[in-house]
Scaffold this active site. Structure first.
Site, PDB file in Angstrom:
ATOM      1  N   GLU A 119      -7.250  -0.379   7.706  1.00  0.00           N
ATOM      2  CA  GLU A 119      -8.631   0.067   7.921  1.00  0.00           C
ATOM      3  C   GLU A 119      -9.607  -1.111   7.898  1.00  0.00           C
ATOM      4  O   GLU A 119     -10.539  -1.176   8.696  1.00  0.00           O
ATOM      5  CB  GLU A 119      -8.998   1.107   6.855  1.00  0.00           C
ATOM      6  CG  GLU A 119      -8.160   2.370   7.014  1.00  0.00           C
ATOM      7  CD  GLU A 119      -8.315   3.342   5.857  1.00  0.00           C
ATOM      8  OE1 GLU A 119      -8.022   2.955   4.707  1.00  0.00           O
ATOM      9  OE2 GLU A 119      -8.739   4.474   6.094  1.00  0.00           O
ATOM     10  N   GLY A 165      -5.705   0.917   3.427  1.00  0.00           N
ATOM     11  CA  GLY A 165      -6.998   0.238   3.462  1.00  0.00           C
ATOM     12  C   GLY A 165      -6.930  -1.126   4.148  1.00  0.00           C
ATOM     13  O   GLY A 165      -7.935  -1.610   4.671  1.00  0.00           O
ATOM     14  N   ALA A 195      -5.476  -0.280  -0.270  1.00  0.00           N
ATOM     15  CA  ALA A 195      -6.303  -0.197  -1.471  1.00  0.00           C
ATOM     16  C   ALA A 195      -5.354  -0.337  -2.662  1.00  0.00           C
ATOM     17  O   ALA A 195      -4.165  -0.023  -2.556  1.00  0.00           O
ATOM     18  CB  ALA A 195      -7.029   1.140  -1.502  1.00  0.00           C
ATOM     19  N   GLU A 254      -0.887   6.583   3.601  1.00  0.00           N
ATOM     20  CA  GLU A 254      -1.502   7.270   2.455  1.00  0.00           C
ATOM     21  C   GLU A 254      -0.866   8.624   2.171  1.00  0.00           C
ATOM     22  O   GLU A 254      -0.821   9.075   1.021  1.00  0.00           O
ATOM     23  CB  GLU A 254      -3.011   7.465   2.692  1.00  0.00           C
ATOM     24  CG  GLU A 254      -3.834   6.191   2.608  1.00  0.00           C
ATOM     25  CD  GLU A 254      -4.017   5.487   3.938  1.00  0.00           C
ATOM     26  OE1 GLU A 254      -3.191   5.694   4.865  1.00  0.00           O
ATOM     27  OE2 GLU A 254      -4.982   4.705   4.060  1.00  0.00           O
TER      28      GLU A 254
HETATM   29  C1  HXC Z   1      -1.287  -2.349  -5.546  1.00  0.00           C
HETATM   30  C2  HXC Z   1       0.506  -3.279  -4.464  1.00  0.00           C
HETATM   31  C3  HXC Z   1       0.183  -2.601  -3.277  1.00  0.00           C
HETATM   32  C4  HXC Z   1      -0.967  -1.753  -3.287  1.00  0.00           C
HETATM   33  C5  HXC Z   1       1.956  -3.767  -2.919  1.00  0.00           C
HETATM   34  N1  HXC Z   1       1.613  -3.991  -4.195  1.00  0.00           N
HETATM   35  N2  HXC Z   1       1.106  -2.919  -2.342  1.00  0.00           N
HETATM   36  N3  HXC Z   1      -0.237  -3.157  -5.589  1.00  0.00           N
HETATM   37  N4  HXC Z   1      -1.663  -1.658  -4.450  1.00  0.00           N
HETATM   38  N5  HXC Z   1      -1.400  -1.094  -2.206  1.00  0.00           N
HETATM   39  C6  HXC Z   1       2.280  -4.846  -5.171  1.00  0.00           C
HETATM   40  C7  HXC Z   1       3.572  -4.235  -5.692  1.00  0.00           C
HETATM   41  O1  HXC Z   1       3.302  -3.322  -6.717  1.00  0.00           O
HETATM   42  C8  HXC Z   1       4.298  -5.473  -6.174  1.00  0.00           C
HETATM   43  O2  HXC Z   1       3.786  -5.885  -7.409  1.00  0.00           O
HETATM   44  C9  HXC Z   1       3.921  -6.525  -5.154  1.00  0.00           C
HETATM   45  O3  HXC Z   1       2.713  -6.054  -4.552  1.00  0.00           O
HETATM   46  C10 HXC Z   1       4.972  -6.725  -4.072  1.00  0.00           C
HETATM   47  O4  HXC Z   1       5.230  -5.469  -3.473  1.00  0.00           O
HETATM   48  P1  HXC Z   1       6.717  -4.898  -3.253  1.00  0.00           P
HETATM   49  O5  HXC Z   1       6.600  -3.450  -3.068  1.00  0.00           O
HETATM   50  O6  HXC Z   1       7.631  -5.391  -4.320  1.00  0.00           O
HETATM   51  O7  HXC Z   1       7.110  -5.626  -1.881  1.00  0.00           O
HETATM   52  P2  HXC Z   1       8.115  -5.098  -0.752  1.00  0.00           P
HETATM   53  O8  HXC Z   1       9.314  -4.462  -1.361  1.00  0.00           O
HETATM   54  O9  HXC Z   1       8.308  -6.237   0.183  1.00  0.00           O
HETATM   55  O10 HXC Z   1       7.330  -3.934   0.012  1.00  0.00           O
HETATM   56  C11 HXC Z   1       6.158  -4.225   0.739  1.00  0.00           C
HETATM   57  C12 HXC Z   1       5.378  -2.914   1.070  1.00  0.00           C
HETATM   58  C13 HXC Z   1       5.179  -2.115  -0.240  1.00  0.00           C
HETATM   59  C14 HXC Z   1       6.195  -2.104   2.088  1.00  0.00           C
HETATM   60  C15 HXC Z   1       4.079  -3.332   1.715  1.00  0.00           C
HETATM   61  O11 HXC Z   1       4.583  -2.970  -1.220  1.00  0.00           O
HETATM   62  C16 HXC Z   1       4.299  -0.917  -0.086  1.00  0.00           C
HETATM   63  O12 HXC Z   1       4.709   0.105   0.464  1.00  0.00           O
HETATM   64  N6  HXC Z   1       3.059  -0.995  -0.605  1.00  0.00           N
HETATM   65  C17 HXC Z   1       2.126   0.100  -0.641  1.00  0.00           C
HETATM   66  C18 HXC Z   1       1.577   0.362   0.742  1.00  0.00           C
HETATM   67  C19 HXC Z   1       0.613   1.530   0.729  1.00  0.00           C
HETATM   68  O13 HXC Z   1       0.996   2.670   0.389  1.00  0.00           O
HETATM   69  N7  HXC Z   1      -0.641   1.287   1.080  1.00  0.00           N
HETATM   70  C20 HXC Z   1      -1.671   2.301   1.120  1.00  0.00           C
HETATM   71  C21 HXC Z   1      -2.383   2.355  -0.193  1.00  0.00           C
HETATM   72  S1  HXC Z   1      -3.566   3.682  -0.194  1.00  0.00           S
HETATM   73  P3  HXC Z   1       4.629  -5.792  -8.777  1.00  0.00           P
HETATM   74  O14 HXC Z   1       3.728  -6.407  -9.805  1.00  0.00           O
HETATM   75  O15 HXC Z   1       4.883  -4.356  -8.983  1.00  0.00           O
HETATM   76  O16 HXC Z   1       5.870  -6.587  -8.497  1.00  0.00           O
HETATM   77  C22 HXC Z   1      -4.903   3.119   0.651  1.00  0.00           C
HETATM   78  C23 HXC Z   1      -6.119   4.025   0.864  1.00  0.00           C
HETATM   79  C24 HXC Z   1      -6.037   5.223   0.065  1.00  0.00           C
HETATM   80  O17 HXC Z   1      -4.927   2.034   1.075  1.00  0.00           O
HETATM   81  C25 HXC Z   1      -7.205   6.140   0.187  1.00  0.00           C
HETATM   82  C26 HXC Z   1      -7.057   7.192  -0.884  1.00  0.00           C
HETATM   83  C27 HXC Z   1      -8.318   7.888  -1.320  1.00  0.00           C
END
Ligand code: HXC
Length: 261
Positions: free
Chosen positions: A115, A112, A67, A135
């Protein structure tokens, strides 16, 4: 096909290909993606020429990295609660899409994203795919079915470990753990997923919906009820024109010509 901002939709014969298209944000799922996916799945369900769908991510790196954290960071608990945030994914995409669809996971499927992939009827993964529910590292927890679907797929030990540590599972482990149906070389993923979808699309369409409904009943009911559901659906199919055609085609050693009823 309709213009979209965050996804693309193409029809390839009887197969609808939906691609998440925010590669710079690793296809993170924001409200616009949800709105457009709901529209695309509804159009797929409503179009009788379309018999299977594939959902994948654009770019080489991610199916969907979760998400959209930037969007969620601005919301408060009351917003999530009042909007019943995440509920439409299940209602609109899972429940209303009675026809089959496959997730072709081409990279990160996190939070997400994992999911969403697990909402598909099955997952075909690239050998570069990585699955996770990270998360907890954001101070939250899965909200679109991760704690439930992942646990049903891989069992308590692995699901609990993944949710509590946020560790990712690679494609090989995902296949070994029954999270995915099949792993294919990265550059073959889309071809393999589309080929599988075309094979499903060549089946009698009503029987495809019925098979999907039966297998899903195994997750939603006790065994006794599931067996009754299976028998009743089988009995309905036995009255279909495609049952007569399928059996006649077998006996006459020819391909069936399906009516979809
Ligand atoms: C918004 C995201 C994103 C996300 C990545 N990006 N994941 N933006 N939401 N979930 C964006 C980054 O900010 C960045 O943009 C660009 O994508 C590239 O990501 P990087 O981090 O620079 O890439 P990398 O170093 O290769 O790492 C990849 C990754 C990492 C390991 C996948 O991006 C990561 O850990 N992402 C988050 C994963 C996560 O936590 N997902 C769960 C979300 S919560 P910019 O513009 O900054 O360069 C969820 C449900 C929650 O899904 C329910 C709660 C109620």
């Amino acid at each position: 096909m309709a213009d979209h901002e965050t996804i693309t939709v193409e029809q390839r014969d009887a197969v609808t290909l939906i691609t998440l298209n925010r590669p710079k944000a690793l296809n993170a799922l924001n409200s616009k993606v949800l709105e457009e996916l709901i529209e695309a799945f509804a159009a797929y369900q409503a179009d009788s020429s379309q018999l299977c769908a594939v959902l994948t991510g654009s770019g080489d790196k991610a199916f969907a990295a979760g998400a959209d954290i930037k969007e969620m960071s601005e919301k408060e608990a009351a917003d999530f609660y009042l909007e019943d945030f995440f509920a439409p994914w299940t209602h609109e995409i899972v429940k209303k899409t009675r026809k089959p669809w496959i997730a072709a996971v081409n990279g990160f499927a996190l939070g997400g994203g994992c999911e969403l992939a697990m909402m598909a009827d099955f997952i075909i993964a690239s050998d570069k795919a990585k699955f996770g529910q990270p998360e907890i590292k954001l101070g939250v927890a899965p909200g679109m079915g991760g704690s439930q679907r992942l646990t049903r797929a891989v069992g308590k030990a692995k699901a609990m470990e993944m949710c509590l540590t946020g560790r990712m599972m690679d494609a090989e482990e995902a296949e070994r753990s029954n999270l995915v149906a099949r792993v294919v070389p990265h550059d073959r993923l889309l071809d393999e997923a589309l080929k599988t979808a075309a094979e499903i699309a060549s089946m009698p369409p009503m029987a495809a919906i019925a098979n999907k409904e039966m297998v899903n009943a195994a997750f939603e009911t006790a065994l006794d009820q599931g067996l009754v559901i299976e028998r009743r659906i089988f009995q309905i199919l036995a009255a279909s024109e495609d049952k007569k055609e399928g059996m006649a085609a077998f006996i006459e050693k020819r391909d069936g010509q399906w009516k979809g009823r």
